[in-house]
Design a protein around this motif. Structure first.
Motif, PDB file in Angstrom:
ATOM      1  N   GLU A   1      26.257  25.723  35.083  1.00 13.53           N
ATOM      2  CA  GLU A   1      26.025  27.118  35.473  1.00 13.53           C
ATOM      3  C   GLU A   1      27.190  27.660  36.301  1.00 13.53           C
ATOM      4  N   ALA A   2      27.744  26.837  37.170  1.00 12.70           N
ATOM      5  CA  ALA A   2      28.864  27.274  38.009  1.00 12.70           C
ATOM      6  C   ALA A   2      30.085  27.589  37.146  1.00 12.70           C
ATOM      7  N   ILE A   3      30.338  26.777  36.136  1.00 14.95           N
ATOM      8  CA  ILE A   3      31.462  27.047  35.236  1.00 14.95           C
ATOM      9  C   ILE A   3      31.262  28.399  34.559  1.00 14.95           C
ATOM     10  N   LYS A   4      30.055  28.665  34.077  1.00 13.93           N
ATOM     11  CA  LYS A   4      29.765  29.970  33.459  1.00 13.93           C
ATOM     12  C   LYS A   4      29.971  31.105  34.462  1.00 13.93           C
ATOM     13  N   THR A   5      29.515  30.900  35.686  1.00 12.02           N
ATOM     14  CA  THR A   5      29.661  31.930  36.718  1.00 12.02           C
ATOM     15  C   THR A   5      31.133  32.195  37.012  1.00 12.02           C
ATOM     16  N   PHE A   6      31.905  31.127  37.212  1.00 13.62           N
ATOM     17  CA  PHE A   6      33.331  31.317  37.475  1.00 13.62           C
ATOM     18  C   PHE A   6      34.026  31.979  36.283  1.00 13.62           C
ATOM     19  N   GLU A   7      33.665  31.579  35.065  1.00 11.83           N
ATOM     20  CA  GLU A   7      34.281  32.180  33.877  1.00 11.83           C
ATOM     21  C   GLU A   7      33.962  33.668  33.748  1.00 11.83           C
ATOM     22  N   SER A   8      32.864  34.101  34.336  1.00  9.59           N
ATOM     23  CA  SER A   8      32.487  35.510  34.252  1.00  9.59           C
ATOM     24  C   SER A   8      33.157  36.369  35.328  1.00  9.59           C
ATOM     25  N   MET A   9      33.802  35.749  36.297  1.00 10.65           N
ATOM     26  CA  MET A   9      34.406  36.492  37.403  1.00 10.65           C
ATOM     27  C   MET A   9      35.687  37.200  36.959  1.00 10.65           C
ATOM     28  N   LYS A  10      35.729  38.474  37.224  1.00 12.00           N
ATOM     29  CA  LYS A  10      36.907  39.291  36.942  1.00 12.00           C
ATOM     30  C   LYS A  10      37.213  40.109  38.190  1.00 12.00           C
ATOM     31  N   PHE A  11      38.478  40.347  38.424  1.00 12.54           N
ATOM     32  CA  PHE A  11      38.920  41.124  39.572  1.00 12.54           C
ATOM     33  C   PHE A  11      39.748  42.293  39.067  1.00 12.54           C
ATOM     34  N   LEU A  12      39.805  43.346  39.852  1.00 11.58           N
ATOM     35  CA  LEU A  12      40.541  44.542  39.459  1.00 11.58           C
ATOM     36  C   LEU A  12      41.766  44.736  40.338  1.00 11.58           C
ATOM     37  N   ARG A  13      42.871  44.999  39.695  1.00 11.86           N
ATOM     38  CA  ARG A  13      44.085  45.385  40.422  1.00 11.86           C
ATOM     39  C   ARG A  13      43.949  46.851  40.811  1.00 11.86           C
ATOM     40  N   SER A  14      44.809  47.318  41.675  1.00 13.89           N
ATOM     41  CA  SER A  14      44.746  48.713  42.116  1.00 13.89           C
ATOM     42  C   SER A  14      44.937  49.690  40.960  1.00 13.89           C
ATOM     43  N   ASN A  15      45.617  49.241  39.875  1.00  9.08           N
ATOM     44  CA  ASN A  15      45.806  50.111  38.716  1.00  9.08           C
ATOM     45  C   ASN A  15      44.640  50.025  37.719  1.00  9.08           C
ATOM     46  N   GLY A  16      43.606  49.238  38.065  1.00  4.25           N
ATOM     47  CA  GLY A  16      42.429  49.116  37.213  1.00  4.25           C
ATOM     48  C   GLY A  16      42.471  47.957  36.237  1.00  4.25           C
ATOM     49  N   ALA A  17      43.594  47.259  36.149  1.00  4.69           N
ATOM     50  CA  ALA A  17      43.714  46.123  35.231  1.00  4.69           C
ATOM     51  C   ALA A  17      42.910  44.933  35.745  1.00  4.69           C
ATOM     52  N   GLN A  18      42.234  44.253  34.822  1.00  2.15           N
ATOM     53  CA  GLN A  18      41.456  43.071  35.192  1.00  2.15           C
ATOM     54  C   GLN A  18      42.359  41.836  35.235  1.00  2.15           C
ATOM     55  N   TYR A  19      42.000  40.906  36.102  1.00  4.46           N
ATOM     56  CA  TYR A  19      42.698  39.625  36.150  1.00  4.46           C
ATOM     57  C   TYR A  19      41.754  38.578  36.721  1.00  4.46           C
ATOM     58  N   VAL A  20      42.143  37.321  36.588  1.00  2.51           N
ATOM     59  CA  VAL A  20      41.374  36.201  37.133  1.00  2.51           C
ATOM     60  C   VAL A  20      42.243  35.509  38.177  1.00  2.51           C
ATOM     61  N   LEU A  21      41.681  35.289  39.335  1.00  2.00           N
ATOM     62  CA  LEU A  21      42.416  34.614  40.408  1.00  2.00           C
ATOM     63  C   LEU A  21      42.716  33.168  40.029  1.00  2.00           C
ATOM     64  N   PRO A  22      43.882  32.653  40.398  1.00  2.00           N
ATOM     65  CA  PRO A  22      44.182  31.239  40.152  1.00  2.00           C
ATOM     66  C   PRO A  22      43.135  30.306  40.763  1.00  2.00           C
ATOM     67  N   THR A  23      42.594  30.676  41.914  1.00  2.00           N
ATOM     68  CA  THR A  23      41.560  29.857  42.560  1.00  2.00           C
ATOM     69  C   THR A  23      40.338  29.713  41.658  1.00  2.00           C
ATOM     70  N   VAL A  24      39.954  30.779  41.001  1.00  2.00           N
ATOM     71  CA  VAL A  24      38.795  30.741  40.101  1.00  2.00           C
ATOM     72  C   VAL A  24      39.104  29.836  38.917  1.00  2.00           C
ATOM     73  N   LYS A  25      40.302  29.973  38.344  1.00  2.00           N
ATOM     74  CA  LYS A  25      40.711  29.103  37.229  1.00  2.00           C
ATOM     75  C   LYS A  25      40.685  27.635  37.663  1.00  2.00           C
ATOM     76  N   ASN A  26      41.139  27.374  38.897  1.00  2.00           N
ATOM     77  CA  ASN A  26      41.166  25.993  39.393  1.00  2.00           C
ATOM     78  C   ASN A  26      39.771  25.430  39.612  1.00  2.00           C
TER      79      ASN A  26
END
Length: 140
Positions: free
Chosen positions: A77-102
């Motif tokens: 479940e934690a892997i699914k939760t981390f995989e669903s995490m997305k963050f927004l840059r100030s320009n609106g672009a989505q990205y995934v933090l390296p910490t989440v990938k790790n």
């Protein structure tokens, strides 16, 4: 940042305090506080699940991994939760933090390590550095 500081912030105590304030004085916190409390509790559980050192513990995820421990379901479940995490840059672009990938790589790696070692006869996997792999001393 030191992991110990992050673990103190993303803790069961912080989550419980936030939830208590929401119950007793809902006007004192923003409407996003409940989500923040849930995130703190999730991260607390993630830290506990990879740091268990004893075979038994009052906190299920803070013990060594065993065949029937709750770690296996939690990690999926934690892997699914981390995989669903997305963050927004100030320009609106989505990205995934390296910490989440790790976290994803670490949990998948622990799952693989557990299944490999368990198939070789190991009964426990501990997060304690000097006791990473153990066999049940009672079994022969």
């Amino acid at each position: 940042m030191k992991v110990s500081l992050a673990a103190q912030i993303f803790s069961q105590r912080v989550a419980s305090t936030m939830k208590g304030i929401l119950r007793l004085a809902p006007d004192k916190l923003s409407n996003t506080a409940e989500g923040t409390a849930e995130f703190c509790l999730f991260m607390n559980n993630a830290f506990d699940s990879v740091n268990g050192t004893n075979i038994n513990s009052n906190i299920e995820l803070r013990c060594a991994v065993q065949s029937k421990s709750v770690h296996h379901d939690f990690w999926l479940e934690a892997i699914k939760t981390f995989e669903s995490m997305k963050f927004l840059r100030s320009n609106g672009a989505q990205y995934v933090l390296p910490t989440v990938k790790n976290w994803i790589h670490s949990l998948k790696g622990l799952r693989y390590l557990w299944h490999t070692l368990n198939s070789k006869g190991f009964d426990f996997l501990s997060g304690k550095a000097e006791c990473v792999l153990t066999k049940d001393p009672i079994k022969k």
